[in-house]
Design a protein around this motif. Structure first.
Motif, PDB file in Angstrom:
ATOM      1  N   MET A  16      81.365  93.779  42.856  1.00  0.00           N
ATOM      2  CA  MET A  16      80.861  92.668  42.047  1.00  0.00           C
ATOM      3  C   MET A  16      79.446  92.941  41.552  1.00  0.00           C
ATOM      4  O   MET A  16      79.107  92.650  40.395  1.00  0.00           O
ATOM      5  CB  MET A  16      80.902  91.377  42.855  1.00  0.00           C
ATOM      6  CG  MET A  16      82.292  90.857  43.137  1.00  0.00           C
ATOM      7  SD  MET A  16      82.306  89.477  44.293  1.00  0.00           S
ATOM      8  CE  MET A  16      81.309  88.273  43.421  1.00  0.00           C
ATOM      9  N   ALA A  17      78.616  93.508  42.417  1.00  0.00           N
ATOM     10  CA  ALA A  17      77.243  93.816  42.016  1.00  0.00           C
ATOM     11  C   ALA A  17      77.211  94.867  40.913  1.00  0.00           C
ATOM     12  O   ALA A  17      76.407  94.782  39.973  1.00  0.00           O
ATOM     13  CB  ALA A  17      76.441  94.285  43.226  1.00  0.00           C
ATOM     14  N   LEU A  18      78.103  95.857  41.001  1.00  0.00           N
ATOM     15  CA  LEU A  18      78.140  96.898  39.975  1.00  0.00           C
ATOM     16  C   LEU A  18      78.710  96.364  38.660  1.00  0.00           C
ATOM     17  O   LEU A  18      78.213  96.698  37.579  1.00  0.00           O
ATOM     18  CB  LEU A  18      78.981  98.089  40.470  1.00  0.00           C
ATOM     19  CG  LEU A  18      78.382  98.891  41.630  1.00  0.00           C
ATOM     20  CD1 LEU A  18      79.350  99.972  42.091  1.00  0.00           C
ATOM     21  CD2 LEU A  18      77.049  99.515  41.221  1.00  0.00           C
ATOM     22  N   LEU A  19      79.747  95.521  38.755  1.00  0.00           N
ATOM     23  CA  LEU A  19      80.328  94.973  37.533  1.00  0.00           C
ATOM     24  C   LEU A  19      79.382  93.997  36.834  1.00  0.00           C
ATOM     25  O   LEU A  19      79.480  93.797  35.620  1.00  0.00           O
ATOM     26  CB  LEU A  19      81.649  94.266  37.859  1.00  0.00           C
ATOM     27  CG  LEU A  19      82.824  95.182  38.230  1.00  0.00           C
ATOM     28  CD1 LEU A  19      84.022  94.356  38.667  1.00  0.00           C
ATOM     29  CD2 LEU A  19      83.198  96.082  37.060  1.00  0.00           C
ATOM     30  N   SER A  20      78.471  93.391  37.594  1.00  0.00           N
ATOM     31  CA  SER A  20      77.510  92.486  36.960  1.00  0.00           C
ATOM     32  C   SER A  20      76.558  93.245  36.036  1.00  0.00           C
ATOM     33  O   SER A  20      75.924  92.638  35.158  1.00  0.00           O
ATOM     34  CB  SER A  20      76.713  91.730  38.024  1.00  0.00           C
ATOM     35  OG  SER A  20      75.893  92.614  38.768  1.00  0.00           O
ATOM     36  N   THR A  50      92.339  84.249  45.175  1.00  0.00           N
ATOM     37  CA  THR A  50      91.040  83.925  44.569  1.00  0.00           C
ATOM     38  C   THR A  50      90.179  85.166  44.353  1.00  0.00           C
ATOM     39  O   THR A  50      89.507  85.283  43.329  1.00  0.00           O
ATOM     40  CB  THR A  50      90.289  82.919  45.450  1.00  0.00           C
ATOM     41  OG1 THR A  50      90.166  83.453  46.780  1.00  0.00           O
ATOM     42  CG2 THR A  50      91.036  81.600  45.512  1.00  0.00           C
ATOM     43  N   LEU A  51      90.193  86.094  45.309  1.00  0.00           N
ATOM     44  CA  LEU A  51      89.330  87.272  45.183  1.00  0.00           C
ATOM     45  C   LEU A  51      89.733  88.162  44.007  1.00  0.00           C
ATOM     46  O   LEU A  51      88.865  88.585  43.232  1.00  0.00           O
ATOM     47  CB  LEU A  51      89.314  88.056  46.493  1.00  0.00           C
ATOM     48  CG  LEU A  51      88.724  87.322  47.713  1.00  0.00           C
ATOM     49  CD1 LEU A  51      88.707  88.226  48.933  1.00  0.00           C
ATOM     50  CD2 LEU A  51      87.328  86.806  47.419  1.00  0.00           C
ATOM     51  N   PRO A  52      91.029  88.496  43.813  1.00  0.00           N
ATOM     52  CA  PRO A  52      91.376  89.288  42.617  1.00  0.00           C
ATOM     53  C   PRO A  52      91.077  88.565  41.303  1.00  0.00           C
ATOM     54  O   PRO A  52      90.618  89.196  40.338  1.00  0.00           O
ATOM     55  CB  PRO A  52      92.882  89.538  42.786  1.00  0.00           C
ATOM     56  CG  PRO A  52      93.143  89.405  44.240  1.00  0.00           C
ATOM     57  CD  PRO A  52      92.199  88.351  44.713  1.00  0.00           C
ATOM     58  N   ILE A  53      91.332  87.241  41.247  1.00  0.00           N
ATOM     59  CA  ILE A  53      91.031  86.493  40.021  1.00  0.00           C
ATOM     60  C   ILE A  53      89.533  86.528  39.736  1.00  0.00           C
ATOM     61  O   ILE A  53      89.094  86.739  38.596  1.00  0.00           O
ATOM     62  CB  ILE A  53      91.534  85.043  40.146  1.00  0.00           C
ATOM     63  CG1 ILE A  53      93.062  84.993  40.120  1.00  0.00           C
ATOM     64  CG2 ILE A  53      90.971  84.175  39.021  1.00  0.00           C
ATOM     65  CD1 ILE A  53      93.632  83.605  40.306  1.00  0.00           C
ATOM     66  N   GLY A  54      88.715  86.343  40.781  1.00  0.00           N
ATOM     67  CA  GLY A  54      87.269  86.367  40.593  1.00  0.00           C
ATOM     68  C   GLY A  54      86.770  87.723  40.157  1.00  0.00           C
ATOM     69  O   GLY A  54      85.953  87.835  39.228  1.00  0.00           O
ATOM     70  N   LEU A  55      87.259  88.780  40.801  1.00  0.00           N
ATOM     71  CA  LEU A  55      86.816  90.131  40.445  1.00  0.00           C
ATOM     72  C   LEU A  55      87.245  90.494  39.033  1.00  0.00           C
ATOM     73  O   LEU A  55      86.466  91.085  38.269  1.00  0.00           O
ATOM     74  CB  LEU A  55      87.381  91.132  41.455  1.00  0.00           C
ATOM     75  CG  LEU A  55      86.879  92.576  41.340  1.00  0.00           C
ATOM     76  CD1 LEU A  55      85.381  92.641  41.616  1.00  0.00           C
ATOM     77  CD2 LEU A  55      87.637  93.481  42.305  1.00  0.00           C
ATOM     78  N   LEU A  56      88.478  90.125  38.660  1.00  0.00           N
ATOM     79  CA  LEU A  56      88.954  90.409  37.308  1.00  0.00           C
ATOM     80  C   LEU A  56      88.145  89.636  36.266  1.00  0.00           C
ATOM     81  O   LEU A  56      87.849  90.161  35.183  1.00  0.00           O
ATOM     82  CB  LEU A  56      90.436  90.050  37.201  1.00  0.00           C
ATOM     83  CG  LEU A  56      91.121  90.339  35.865  1.00  0.00           C
ATOM     84  CD1 LEU A  56      91.084  91.835  35.554  1.00  0.00           C
ATOM     85  CD2 LEU A  56      92.562  89.839  35.883  1.00  0.00           C
ATOM     86  N   SER A  57      87.767  88.406  36.581  1.00  0.00           N
ATOM     87  CA  SER A  57      86.964  87.609  35.641  1.00  0.00           C
ATOM     88  C   SER A  57      85.593  88.240  35.428  1.00  0.00           C
ATOM     89  O   SER A  57      85.076  88.268  34.301  1.00  0.00           O
ATOM     90  CB  SER A  57      86.819  86.176  36.154  1.00  0.00           C
ATOM     91  OG  SER A  57      88.064  85.527  36.240  1.00  0.00           O
ATOM     92  N   ILE A  58      84.972  88.720  36.503  1.00  0.00           N
ATOM     93  CA  ILE A  58      83.665  89.375  36.367  1.00  0.00           C
ATOM     94  C   ILE A  58      83.783  90.620  35.493  1.00  0.00           C
ATOM     95  O   ILE A  58      82.937  90.875  34.618  1.00  0.00           O
ATOM     96  CB  ILE A  58      83.104  89.729  37.750  1.00  0.00           C
ATOM     97  CG1 ILE A  58      82.860  88.455  38.566  1.00  0.00           C
ATOM     98  CG2 ILE A  58      81.806  90.522  37.631  1.00  0.00           C
ATOM     99  CD1 ILE A  58      82.486  88.721  40.004  1.00  0.00           C
ATOM    100  N   MET A  59      84.850  91.394  35.711  1.00  0.00           N
ATOM    101  CA  MET A  59      85.042  92.617  34.933  1.00  0.00           C
ATOM    102  C   MET A  59      85.326  92.313  33.466  1.00  0.00           C
ATOM    103  O   MET A  59      84.741  92.921  32.565  1.00  0.00           O
ATOM    104  CB  MET A  59      86.188  93.434  35.538  1.00  0.00           C
ATOM    105  CG  MET A  59      86.470  94.742  34.840  1.00  0.00           C
ATOM    106  SD  MET A  59      87.664  95.744  35.749  1.00  0.00           S
ATOM    107  CE  MET A  59      89.089  94.657  35.718  1.00  0.00           C
ATOM    108  N   VAL A  60      86.210  91.357  33.207  1.00  0.00           N
ATOM    109  CA  VAL A  60      86.548  90.989  31.832  1.00  0.00           C
ATOM    110  C   VAL A  60      85.343  90.381  31.119  1.00  0.00           C
ATOM    111  O   VAL A  60      85.075  90.683  29.946  1.00  0.00           O
ATOM    112  CB  VAL A  60      87.742  90.013  31.835  1.00  0.00           C
ATOM    113  CG1 VAL A  60      87.914  89.362  30.463  1.00  0.00           C
ATOM    114  CG2 VAL A  60      89.013  90.737  32.233  1.00  0.00           C
ATOM    115  N   GLY A  61      84.599  89.511  31.832  1.00  0.00           N
ATOM    116  CA  GLY A  61      83.422  88.907  31.229  1.00  0.00           C
ATOM    117  C   GLY A  61      82.372  89.933  30.828  1.00  0.00           C
ATOM    118  O   GLY A  61      81.712  89.798  29.790  1.00  0.00           O
ATOM    119  N   GLY A  62      82.215  90.979  31.640  1.00  0.00           N
ATOM    120  CA  GLY A  62      81.251  92.019  31.315  1.00  0.00           C
ATOM    121  C   GLY A  62      81.704  92.910  30.178  1.00  0.00           C
ATOM    122  O   GLY A  62      80.961  93.157  29.217  1.00  0.00           O
TER     123      GLY A  62
END
Length: 344
Positions: free
Chosen positions: A282-286, A154-166
């Motif tokens: 996550m905070a930086l990728l946001s 879950t953590l890699p999927i979530g982090l990758l989604s935040i990065m891709v979304g940004g």
């Protein structure tokens, strides 16, 4: 679309979601997801051009693949454990397969490629349904199996989604594609929080749906589809421009607006579980997502009088506003006062 056909479609979407949210059996949940998928496809393809047909085909293939993986995972778990109960996903391989299947159902990374294209080929109303109502069923299943989820998935999927979304949203000039990448980024925050604080993850996606619904309704009211269209919004409806600006700032997570609440709670939960490095990333990728939010708010407000705009005026607008917008907008902007109760 004929009223009877529209009624049947709405009934199918509603019944499918209710079947999933109230199900205890994997087959019942699978049937609800299939009913939900079959009902939304005619709404995507109702426009008579190739782009909408392509979007409907892509949506069907993605959802069918995710449903097949989900059904295989649940059958494997039933074979190994002897139960079809959703809360008893005890088989490790089944749990490993179920999380990517649900992520594909929601449109999270790395299976995110089709979501922006599907939204671009749909109407704004259909895009609203895909980014909000269609997420309820898979998120409910993810919340139900949260006790059996593996953090290394879950953590890699979530982090990758935040990065891709940004990153994906920065290059977009189409508002529907931009909101698709915004949805991917917020799904990343939700999936990441599932393994540490499922209740906060559920709160995060509810708040996002509350914020995105009035924004889509305002896009329909102002007939805005591209960033260029937003430059004329202030001229013909300054209250709509101000409201859209506040909603975008709330989605970016700026205090004291509502979007700041779930992000702060998620970062606090990750830090409590000694995942400080992940919380920092996550905070930086946001900040990537905040870039295109702020760009859109600049275009919405920078054309205020006496500044002139080179864009054509959008005439023949709808003379009335949707009352749902007036109800949801205050909730989406100023419920930061619930923060002390959530931290207790």
């Amino acid at each position: 679309m004929p009223p009877l056909a529209l009624l049947m479609i709405i009934l199918g979407i509603t019944m499918g979601t209710l079947m999933v949210t109230s199900a205890n059996h994997w087959l019942t949940a699978w049937m609800g997801l299939e009913l939900n998928m079959i009902s939304i496809i005619p709404m995507i393809a109702k426009q008579k051009h190739l782009r909408s047909t392509e979007s409907a085909t892509k949506y069907f293939l993605t959802q069918a693949t995710a449903s097949a993986i989900m059904l295989f995972s649940s059958a494997l778990n039933a074979w190994q454990t002897g139960t079809w109960d959703i809360t008893q996903l005890n088989n490790k391989l089944s749990s490993t397969m179920m999380i990517p299947a649900l992520a594909m159902k929601m449109g999270a990374a790395p299976a995110h490629f089709l979501l922006p294209e599907v939204l671009q080929g749909s109407t704004i109303a259909t895009a609203l349904l895909i980014t909000t109502w269609q997420k309820i069923a898979p998120i409910t299943l993810l919340y139900t199996v949260s006790n059996h989820t593996q953090s290394n998935i879950t953590l890699p999927i979530g982090l990758l989604s935040i990065m891709v979304g940004g990153w994906g949203g920065i290059n977009q000039t189409q508002l529907r594609k931009m909101m698709a990448y915004s949805s991917i980024a917020h799904l990343g925050w939700t999936i990441t929080a599932t393994s540490t604080a499922p209740n906060i993850a559920l709160l995060n996606i509810i708040i996002y749906m509350t914020m995105s619904t009035p924004f889509f309704l305002l896009l329909m009211t102002t007939s805005s589809k591209t960033l260029q269209d937003t430059t004329t919004c202030w001229s013909h409806s300054s209250p709509s421009a101000i409201t859209m600006t506040l909603l975008l700032l709330s989605m970016s997570g700026l205090p004291p607006l509502t979007g700041f609440t779930p992000k702060l709670l998620i970062l606090d939960s990750l830090t409590t579980h000694k995942l400080t490095t992940l919380a920092t990333m996550m905070a930086l990728l946001s900040l990537l997502s905040m870039t295109f939010y702020l760009r859109t708010t600049y275009l919405l407000t920078s054309t205020a009088p006496p500044t002139t705009t080179q864009s054509m005026m959008l005439w023949r607008l709808k003379p009335h506003h949707n009352p749902t917008t007036s109800i949801l907008t205050p909730i989406a902007l100023f419920n930061i006062t619930i923060m002390p109760n959530l931290l207790m």
